[in-house]
Design an enzyme around this catalytic site. Structure first.
Site: not given
Length: 350
Positions: A41, A150, A243, A329
């Site tokens: 990238s 998370c 989640h 996220t």
């Protein structure tokens, strides 16, 4: 807006990096000045380099930013790291040694004895560990602050008010974790469709250890874990985001479901007092419906920054049981690091 602090995002083209871009675009205190990624990238405009998966297109303010290589100098004083675990550690240490304030989503430094593992509503006092961190590592201005796994974040947001009010002796948590938690492209579709994978490498150990550190104390220059015993079972399920965790707790002092619901609904903490830009008004939301929370309906509560609890009821083995859901996220990754940086900004630690 003209006085915003420049920030850099590491691994800016990945799934968590994209969330950092989304959440920091137009931020009142921080300005995206540098986007950093791999060889593939580097040198390209961000809009050309990224396979943007969140919405129709990247935010306008970053589309023409040229992506830097990870080995190029970083000028921004604040760095948000979405680097993968196993890669992040030495890069983040080098940046902190240069004087950068590093807020990382990676696992590499979470359990370091001098690194705050921070959830601002739960353990803002752990931020004091950066003083010891600098002493031990010889860093004058830089530091590393980590946010938890998370699943740990959403679990502990629910545990904190319960632990404060009644004490938690031990608990069992079973997670049903979304496919996006594995990054992009993640788990192959033929492995996950019509299936549940009852194993996520290292995840159970993270939840058990991280929760004790977060709910513990920073005292006399060291972290003292909370004396809570947790047993975690982690599963990957065919859900895109969100989640879901089922939790059973053995309390020090017995409590009725109504009492538990009351302390969860009343829970407010430092981010809410300071009115931080990314802070949810209600860090824990409790639903009364018998079949909620559900990922597709509830993962975006409070812009994805809240933990949503439901089915609070007596447990036939322990004292209390419930379900908790959170966006993995957003609050479970990039949003957690952004909120950590906001806390440091308002507390004068930047």
């Amino acid at each position: 807006m003209s006085d915003r602090i420049d920030v850099a995002i590491l691994a800016a083209t990945g799934s968590v990096g994209q969330r950092f871009v989304q959440l920091l675009a137009g931020h009142p205190w921080f300005r995206i000045a540098e986007l950093v990624a791999s060889d593939r990238s580097a040198g390209k405009r961000y809009a050309e380099a990224v396979n943007w998966r969140i919405s129709a297109a990247p935010p306008e303010e970053v589309r023409d930013l040229v992506v830097k290589h990870i080995e190029e100098p970083i000028n921004s004083p604040i760095v948000f790291s979405a680097l993968p675990g196993g890669v992040a550690g030495p890069i983040e240490e080098a940046l902190a040694a240069e004087g950068k304030k590093v807020f990382t989503n990676a696992r590499d430094h979470r359990m370091d004895p001098d690194v705050p593992l921070l959830i601002p509503e739960v353990n803002p006092d752990h931020a004091r560990a950066i003083e010891r961190q600098r002493q031990l590592r010889g860093w004058r201005e830089g530091f590393i602050v980590a946010n938890p796994n998370c699943s740990t974040i959403h679990l502990v947001l629910a545990l904190k008010p319960i632990h404060d009010a009644f004490g938690i002796e031990r608990g069992i948590v079973t997670t049903l974790q979304a496919s996006s938690g594995a990054g992009y492209p993640g788990v192959p579709s033929l492995d996950l469709i019509d299936n549940v994978i009852p194993y996520i490498g290292g995840e159970e150990e993270k939840i058990e250890a991280e929760s004790r550190k977060i709910l513990g104390r920073w005292i006399d220059g060291t972290f003292e874990d909370a004396p809570i015993v947790l047993s975690a079972h982690c599963n990957r399920v065919p859900v895109r985001d969100g989640h879901l965790e089922t939790v059973s707790l053995d309390l020090h002092r017995s409590a009725t479901p109504a009492e538990v619901i009351d302390v969860l609904r009343a829970f407010r903490a430092r981010p809410q007092e300071l009115e931080l830009p990314s802070a949810p008004r209600h860090p824990v939301i409790v639903l009364d419906e018998p079949d909620r929370p559900q990922p597709v309906l509830d993962r975006d509560a409070e812009r994805g920054m809240a933990s949503v609890v439901g089915r609070v009821r007596p447990c036939s083995v322990f004292d209390i049981r419930f379900v908790v859901l959170g966006h993995n996220t957003i609050r479970g990754a990039a949003g957690a690091s952004v909120l950590n940086a906001e806390l440091f900004y308002r507390e004068g630690l930047l």
